[in-house]
Design a protein around this motif. Sequence first.
Motif, PDB file in Angstrom:
ATOM      1  N   UNK A 122       0.828  -1.203   0.000  1.00 45.93           N
ATOM      2  CA  UNK A 122       0.000   0.000   0.000  1.00 45.93           C
ATOM      3  C   UNK A 122       0.863   1.254   0.000  1.00 45.93           C
ATOM      4  N   UNK A 123       1.905   1.261   0.806  1.00 43.80           N
ATOM      5  CA  UNK A 123       2.795   2.413   0.848  1.00 43.80           C
ATOM      6  C   UNK A 123       3.544   2.611  -0.448  1.00 43.80           C
ATOM      7  N   UNK A 124       3.883   1.517  -1.129  1.00 42.32           N
ATOM      8  CA  UNK A 124       4.547   1.634  -2.426  1.00 42.32           C
ATOM      9  C   UNK A 124       3.623   2.285  -3.455  1.00 42.32           C
ATOM     10  N   UNK A 125       2.329   1.972  -3.372  1.00 44.48           N
ATOM     11  CA  UNK A 125       1.368   2.547  -4.329  1.00 44.48           C
ATOM     12  C   UNK A 125       1.255   4.052  -4.141  1.00 44.48           C
ATOM     13  N   UNK A 126       1.125   4.517  -2.907  1.00 43.07           N
ATOM     14  CA  UNK A 126       1.030   5.963  -2.696  1.00 43.07           C
ATOM     15  C   UNK A 126       2.336   6.665  -3.037  1.00 43.07           C
ATOM     16  N   UNK A 127       3.466   6.000  -2.789  1.00 41.47           N
ATOM     17  CA  UNK A 127       4.757   6.569  -3.183  1.00 41.47           C
ATOM     18  C   UNK A 127       4.819   6.748  -4.695  1.00 41.47           C
ATOM     19  N   UNK A 128       4.405   5.717  -5.434  1.00 46.20           N
ATOM     20  CA  UNK A 128       4.424   5.785  -6.897  1.00 46.20           C
ATOM     21  C   UNK A 128       3.416   6.797  -7.417  1.00 46.20           C
ATOM     22  N   UNK A 129       2.227   6.818  -6.830  1.00 45.91           N
ATOM     23  CA  UNK A 129       1.168   7.698  -7.332  1.00 45.91           C
ATOM     24  C   UNK A 129       1.577   9.164  -7.280  1.00 45.91           C
ATOM     25  N   UNK A 130       2.349   9.537  -6.278  1.00 41.66           N
ATOM     26  CA  UNK A 130       2.772  10.926  -6.156  1.00 41.66           C
ATOM     27  C   UNK A 130       3.792  11.313  -7.207  1.00 41.66           C
ATOM     28  N   UNK A 131       4.376  10.322  -7.897  1.00 41.45           N
ATOM     29  CA  UNK A 131       5.363  10.590  -8.943  1.00 41.45           C
ATOM     30  C   UNK A 131       4.767  10.501 -10.344  1.00 41.45           C
ATOM     31  N   UNK A 132       3.473  10.181 -10.438  1.00 43.39           N
ATOM     32  CA  UNK A 132       2.857   9.938 -11.743  1.00 43.39           C
ATOM     33  C   UNK A 132       1.833  11.019 -12.078  1.00 43.39           C
ATOM     34  N   UNK A 133       1.413  11.007 -13.356  1.00 43.26           N
ATOM     35  CA  UNK A 133       0.427  11.964 -13.863  1.00 43.26           C
ATOM     36  C   UNK A 133      -0.763  11.192 -14.415  1.00 43.26           C
ATOM     37  N   UNK A 134      -1.906  11.858 -14.587  1.00 44.86           N
ATOM     38  CA  UNK A 134      -3.020  11.193 -15.264  1.00 44.86           C
ATOM     39  C   UNK A 134      -2.588  10.665 -16.633  1.00 44.86           C
ATOM     40  N   UNK A 135      -2.991   9.438 -16.930  1.00 47.04           N
ATOM     41  CA  UNK A 135      -2.617   8.795 -18.175  1.00 47.04           C
ATOM     42  C   UNK A 135      -1.409   7.892 -18.067  1.00 47.04           C
ATOM     43  N   UNK A 149      -5.147   6.031  -6.548  1.00 45.50           N
ATOM     44  CA  UNK A 149      -4.353   6.141  -7.774  1.00 45.50           C
ATOM     45  C   UNK A 149      -5.233   6.206  -9.013  1.00 45.50           C
ATOM     46  N   UNK A 150      -6.209   5.296  -9.123  1.00 41.49           N
ATOM     47  CA  UNK A 150      -7.067   5.314 -10.313  1.00 41.49           C
ATOM     48  C   UNK A 150      -7.938   6.569 -10.341  1.00 41.49           C
ATOM     49  N   UNK A 151      -8.379   7.021  -9.172  1.00 41.90           N
ATOM     50  CA  UNK A 151      -9.174   8.252  -9.116  1.00 41.90           C
ATOM     51  C   UNK A 151      -8.352   9.458  -9.553  1.00 41.90           C
ATOM     52  N   UNK A 152      -7.039   9.393  -9.353  1.00 40.31           N
ATOM     53  CA  UNK A 152      -6.144  10.465  -9.786  1.00 40.31           C
ATOM     54  C   UNK A 152      -5.817  10.383 -11.269  1.00 40.31           C
ATOM     55  N   UNK A 153      -6.376   9.394 -11.967  1.00 38.04           N
ATOM     56  CA  UNK A 153      -6.175   9.285 -13.406  1.00 38.04           C
ATOM     57  C   UNK A 153      -5.078   8.341 -13.831  1.00 38.04           C
ATOM     58  N   UNK A 154      -4.508   7.593 -12.890  1.00 36.12           N
ATOM     59  CA  UNK A 154      -3.421   6.663 -13.188  1.00 36.12           C
ATOM     60  C   UNK A 154      -4.011   5.282 -13.450  1.00 36.12           C
ATOM     61  N   UNK A 155      -3.673   4.691 -14.582  1.00 34.84           N
ATOM     62  CA  UNK A 155      -4.128   3.335 -14.884  1.00 34.84           C
ATOM     63  C   UNK A 155      -3.309   2.353 -14.052  1.00 34.84           C
ATOM     64  N   UNK A 156      -3.982   1.516 -13.279  1.00 34.97           N
ATOM     65  CA  UNK A 156      -3.315   0.535 -12.427  1.00 34.97           C
ATOM     66  C   UNK A 156      -3.582  -0.853 -12.981  1.00 34.97           C
ATOM     67  N   UNK A 157      -2.507  -1.589 -13.285  1.00 39.81           N
ATOM     68  CA  UNK A 157      -2.597  -2.966 -13.779  1.00 39.81           C
ATOM     69  C   UNK A 157      -2.126  -3.886 -12.660  1.00 39.81           C
ATOM     70  N   UNK A 158      -2.913  -4.912 -12.377  1.00 39.23           N
ATOM     71  CA  UNK A 158      -2.702  -5.746 -11.193  1.00 39.23           C
ATOM     72  C   UNK A 158      -2.707  -7.220 -11.582  1.00 39.23           C
ATOM     73  N   UNK A 174      -8.550   5.776 -16.539  1.00 38.08           N
ATOM     74  CA  UNK A 174      -8.206   4.355 -16.372  1.00 38.08           C
ATOM     75  C   UNK A 174      -9.321   3.411 -16.815  1.00 38.08           C
ATOM     76  N   UNK A 175     -10.570   3.734 -16.498  1.00 39.56           N
ATOM     77  CA  UNK A 175     -11.667   2.844 -16.887  1.00 39.56           C
ATOM     78  C   UNK A 175     -11.906   2.861 -18.387  1.00 39.56           C
ATOM     79  N   UNK A 176     -11.581   3.964 -19.061  1.00 41.14           N
ATOM     80  CA  UNK A 176     -11.679   3.984 -20.516  1.00 41.14           C
ATOM     81  C   UNK A 176     -10.660   3.041 -21.139  1.00 41.14           C
ATOM     82  N   UNK A 177      -9.431   3.087 -20.641  1.00 40.30           N
ATOM     83  CA  UNK A 177      -8.400   2.172 -21.142  1.00 40.30           C
ATOM     84  C   UNK A 177      -8.850   0.730 -20.942  1.00 40.30           C
ATOM     85  N   UNK A 178      -9.339   0.439 -19.760  1.00 44.66           N
ATOM     86  CA  UNK A 178      -9.789  -0.928 -19.453  1.00 44.66           C
ATOM     87  C   UNK A 178     -10.933  -1.350 -20.366  1.00 44.66           C
TER      88      UNK A 178
END
Length: 495
Positions: free
Chosen positions: A281-294, A326-335, A452-456
């Motif tokens: 969980x902490x890794x996700x928030x760390x990454x999300x702060x470094x990313x942009x929508x898309x 992360x997804x709400x911030x516009x980042x596509x998350x693949x799991x 993200x949901x459009x990509x999916x």
Amino acid sequence: MFAPPTVVALLLGLAATPGTAAAATPAPQPYVANPKPAHTVLGPGDSRTAVRVKFAEGAPVRLRDGRLTGPADAPAVRAALAAGTVSRLFPQSEQELADLTAAARRRSGRVQADLDQYYRVALRPGTDPAAVLDALNALPVVEIAYPEPLPAPPPGAAAARPARPGTTAATPNFADRQRYALPGDGIDAAFARTVPGGTGRHVRVHDIEYGWHVNHEDLTKLTAPGAMVPQGRPSSSFESHGTAVMGELIANDNAFGVTGLVPDATPQLTNVGTTTGHNVAGAITTAARALRPGDVMLLEQQMNTCGGGYGPVEWEPATYDAIVAATSAGIAVVQAAGNGNQNLDAPCNGNPFPRGKPDSGAIIVGAGGAGAGQKCSPPRQKLGFSTYGRRIDVQAWGECVVTTGSGDLQGGADTVKYTARFSGTSSASPIVTGAAAALSSIARERGRTLRPTEIRDILRGTGQAQVGTGGQIGPLPDLRAAIARLQAILAAEGR
């Protein structure tokens, strides 16, 4: 008194702010509290030395000078926590978490969990974790308390075969063996590379992982400034696994080795393991702060679900809430779906997975056969180890993947190793990540940022259908068809 979740949803719900996406924003979803278990039963993937607790939304709980304040300072809470030492679960500050979730709420209109309500309790030796959890879950101020998940192995690996002896000869070009990038049994990334933006140049791809050999000869972008976005002080392991993942995604487009599906994408890396513990969980928030929508985030992790086998990491409440941010911030998350052959539709997983919570917005990937051309399983059939169910969106190759790392295809030092046998939902997830990144980058080339949901939805709606039975793992992405769908959308918008 703190406000119940339904009231918090009304207080915090905001209209979505206009973004670059022209399509209508989905209606906001209220926050849904995690259901508490009636009684704690520890499983094989649960820690006996640490637990996690989330206090109820709206409860003004904070950690000050090593002590919880507000409603958590009540005698009953202090008694329940007396068996351990409390620390904040997420590595970011209160303000940083608040900024992340506020931005996510503004962009999506979706009510976010208060991530600062999550805490970790390191238990003293001899403490009964089940008793501590039952005591915490009996308190109204506690939304849910649960065992800390133990680190699981990555959801796949290169086959355990001896590496060839090292050689000083130049590395051959293995790109013609990367059939997962071709049309037919693959995703046709070869076609995507002919479309402006289709090499991924407008997006970041961010791998959340155990470790990497960043000095590999075919992964030179991993040593660029800013490529590593560390969570705390990293503790690395399974470096060949991460090397194989990044080879599928961003290996150099050159005359030797392999070529990434999106070789021009900007890679970033965040560690799940730290010197103080394992924290997805902490890794996700760390990454999300470094990313942009898309941009696209890849979760190369799995964990024990209620069935006792490996499934997606959003089963854990803190990880689910971080993914939603992360997804709400516009980042596509693949799991990765995980390699446990688990049925996510089983009643104990909740309806829908996980725990009956709303859709996290992530793309969950199952593992399918690679096809006769690879002398492997029939194409697009569920492989026996792959977790399955209605929540699985798409599939990709879970076997016979040619990429960097391991050494069964070319041995020698870690910097020159290649494999032809990377497998699992680990090998499938980067293929889907590459498809998502290509699609997002093409849209950005035309001035559009996809949600993200459009990509999916595009990948799921244009892929090659699953073959056979054994449980749903979804279609295999087809980038030629997906790009045609995207171009039709953009043309209708006048782009």
